[in-house]
Design an enzyme around this catalytic site. Structure first.
Site, mmCIF file in Angstrom:
data_model
loop_
_atom_site.group_PDB
_atom_site.id
_atom_site.type_symbol
_atom_site.label_atom_id
_atom_site.label_comp_id
_atom_site.label_asym_id
_atom_site.label_seq_id
_atom_site.Cartn_x
_atom_site.Cartn_y
_atom_site.Cartn_z
ATOM 1 N N LYS A 40 33.987 40.339 31.051
ATOM 2 C CA LYS A 40 34.069 41.703 30.831
ATOM 3 C C LYS A 40 34.089 41.733 29.294
ATOM 4 C CE LYS A 40 36.912 44.831 33.188
ATOM 5 N NZ LYS A 40 38.109 45.507 33.547
ATOM 6 N N LEU A 88 36.536 36.715 34.504
ATOM 7 C CA LEU A 88 36.916 37.123 35.829
ATOM 8 C C LEU A 88 36.171 36.438 36.960
ATOM 9 C CD1 LEU A 88 37.052 41.082 34.847
ATOM 10 C CD2 LEU A 88 39.147 39.768 35.692
ATOM 11 N N ALA A 91 32.290 38.502 41.915
ATOM 12 C CA ALA A 91 32.131 38.926 43.241
ATOM 13 C C ALA A 91 30.824 39.330 43.770
ATOM 14 C CB ALA A 91 33.039 40.143 43.747
ATOM 15 N N ASP A 134 46.450 52.138 41.819
ATOM 16 C CA ASP A 134 45.213 52.802 41.688
ATOM 17 C C ASP A 134 44.218 52.434 42.690
ATOM 18 O OD1 ASP A 134 42.988 53.139 38.932
ATOM 19 O OD2 ASP A 134 43.487 54.586 40.563
ATOM 20 N N ASP A 152 40.770 45.409 38.869
ATOM 21 C CA ASP A 152 41.123 46.370 37.782
ATOM 22 C C ASP A 152 42.418 46.888 38.014
ATOM 23 O OD1 ASP A 152 39.096 49.406 36.738
ATOM 24 O OD2 ASP A 152 41.000 48.221 35.924
HETATM 25 C C1 LIG Z 1 22.573 47.043 42.593
HETATM 26 O O1 LIG Z 1 23.826 46.724 42.072
HETATM 27 C C2 LIG Z 1 23.997 45.981 41.027
HETATM 28 C C3 LIG Z 1 25.373 45.711 40.760
HETATM 29 O O2 LIG Z 1 25.635 44.863 41.664
HETATM 30 C C4 LIG Z 1 26.855 43.769 41.486
HETATM 31 C C5 LIG Z 1 27.726 44.465 40.808
HETATM 32 C C6 LIG Z 1 29.132 43.807 40.479
HETATM 33 C C7 LIG Z 1 29.019 42.397 41.230
HETATM 34 N N1 LIG Z 1 30.235 41.591 40.988
HETATM 35 C C8 LIG Z 1 31.367 41.878 40.178
HETATM 36 N N2 LIG Z 1 32.233 40.704 39.937
HETATM 37 C C9 LIG Z 1 33.162 40.893 39.196
HETATM 38 C C10 LIG Z 1 33.266 41.941 38.260
HETATM 39 CL CL1 LIG Z 1 34.805 42.196 37.241
HETATM 40 C C11 LIG Z 1 32.482 42.847 38.569
HETATM 41 N N3 LIG Z 1 32.721 44.217 37.801
HETATM 42 C C12 LIG Z 1 31.479 45.139 37.662
HETATM 43 C C13 LIG Z 1 31.845 46.489 37.278
HETATM 44 C C14 LIG Z 1 31.604 46.077 38.715
HETATM 45 N N4 LIG Z 1 31.472 42.628 39.385
HETATM 46 C C15 LIG Z 1 27.888 41.986 41.795
HETATM 47 C C16 LIG Z 1 26.880 42.677 42.061
#
Ligand SMILES: COCCOc1ccc(Nc2ncc(Cl)c(NC3CC3)n2)cc1
Length: 282
Positions: A40, A88, A91, A134, A152
């Protein structure tokens, strides 16, 4: 290894994952270990007020201390001239609210599995005197094996007398009545949000959703809770025991995970087996 000083050059930047509260998040790979993490990037100039700086510091200090399968790990952080970077846990399942936007409603057995896992995460937080405050689909990610990841911590607070002050945060849909009448709050506010979250997963919209903020606030105050016909009686029973105006009347977490809606719908055995699998690999 989380204490070493990282720089942006230690990472290969991959796909953008989305926007967190303060900045953009990217899927990145650490060059030496080939480890995939979420990075991030927060623009320092955007942290324009002391309050935002305090929120970010509290997010970092709280989340870096937490180690639980249902809480997204914060491995470390570093900064350069313009930006602060948070390392981070990645996921792979993405954001729960995108799932809910696409599918409109979740099946009650999948929703019950998420509620069971959220109860485990909240019990862990409350045992450390931390209130999340939240809980909502936007702050939940899906990890490996479909495990729920609470993310978050920008709004979470360490419940102490000082924090009894009411600060309006999050969408109004999730606002607990005690936040409206300014009487202060404690960790039972997470029980209210758990009830609202459960309702939204299986109904497809939050319980006090209305056209205007005034209407939402009135419905929260009058606790005017109604369910569509397809909602099971056990689900109605659990939700109405969490969405209670008086925080003392809300069902405690240890009773929620034993409620018949959870017992009959959540695949607790599979979830506990998944906990074992990730405990082995971490
Ligand atoms: C069509 O989909 C496109 C996006 O698909 C994903 C989006 C997010 C993750 N994993 C993810 N892991 C950790 C964090 Cl901290 C994070 N933060 C972001 C702000 C959400 N997102 C995996 C796939």
């Amino acid at each position: 290894s989380s204490q070493r000083q990282w720089t942006i050059n230690d990472f290969e930047i991959g796909a953008p994952l989305g926007r967190g509260r303060f900045g953009h998040v990217y899927c990145v790979r650490e060059k030496k270990s080939k480890y995939i993490v979420a990075l991030k990037a927060i623009i320092k100039d955007q942290i324009s007020t002391p309050r935002l700086a305090k929120q970010l510091i509290s997010e970092i200090s709280i989340q870096s201390r937490l180690k639980h399968p249902n809480i997204l790990r914060l491995y470390g952080f570093f900064h350069d001239e313009q930006r602060i970077f948070l390392l981070l846990e990645y996921a792979p399942g993405g954001e729960l609210y995108r799932r809910m936007q696409k599918e409109k409603v979740l099946q009650e057995n999948e929703a019950a599995g998420f509620v069971y896992q959220l109860c485990n995460a909240l019990s862990y937080l409350h045992s450390k005197q931390i209130i999340h405050r939240d809980i909502k689909p936007e702050n939940i990610l899906i990890g490996v094996y479909g495990i729920l990841k609470l993310a978050d911590f920008g709004w979470s607070a360490e419940s102490s007398e000082a924090n009894k002050r009411t600060t309006l945060c999050g969408t109004l849909d999730y606002l607990a009545p005690e936040m409206l009448n300014g009487n202060g709050y404690d960790e039972k506010i997470d029980l209210w949000c758990l009830g609202v979250f459960t309702y939204e997963m299986i109904v497809g919209k939050p319980p006090f959703d209305s056209q205007t903020q005034q209407d939402t606030i009135r419905l929260i105050r009058t606790n005017d809770l109604s369910f569509p016909s397809h909602t099971s009686s056990h689900a109605r029973d659990l939700i109405s025991q969490l969405i209670r105006r008086n925080p003392l009347d809300r069902m405690p977490l240890n009773e929620v995970i034993q409620h018949e809606w959870i017992i009959e719908n959540a695949n607790i055995k599979a979830i506990d087996e998944n906990y074992e699998k990730i405990n082995k690999s971490t």
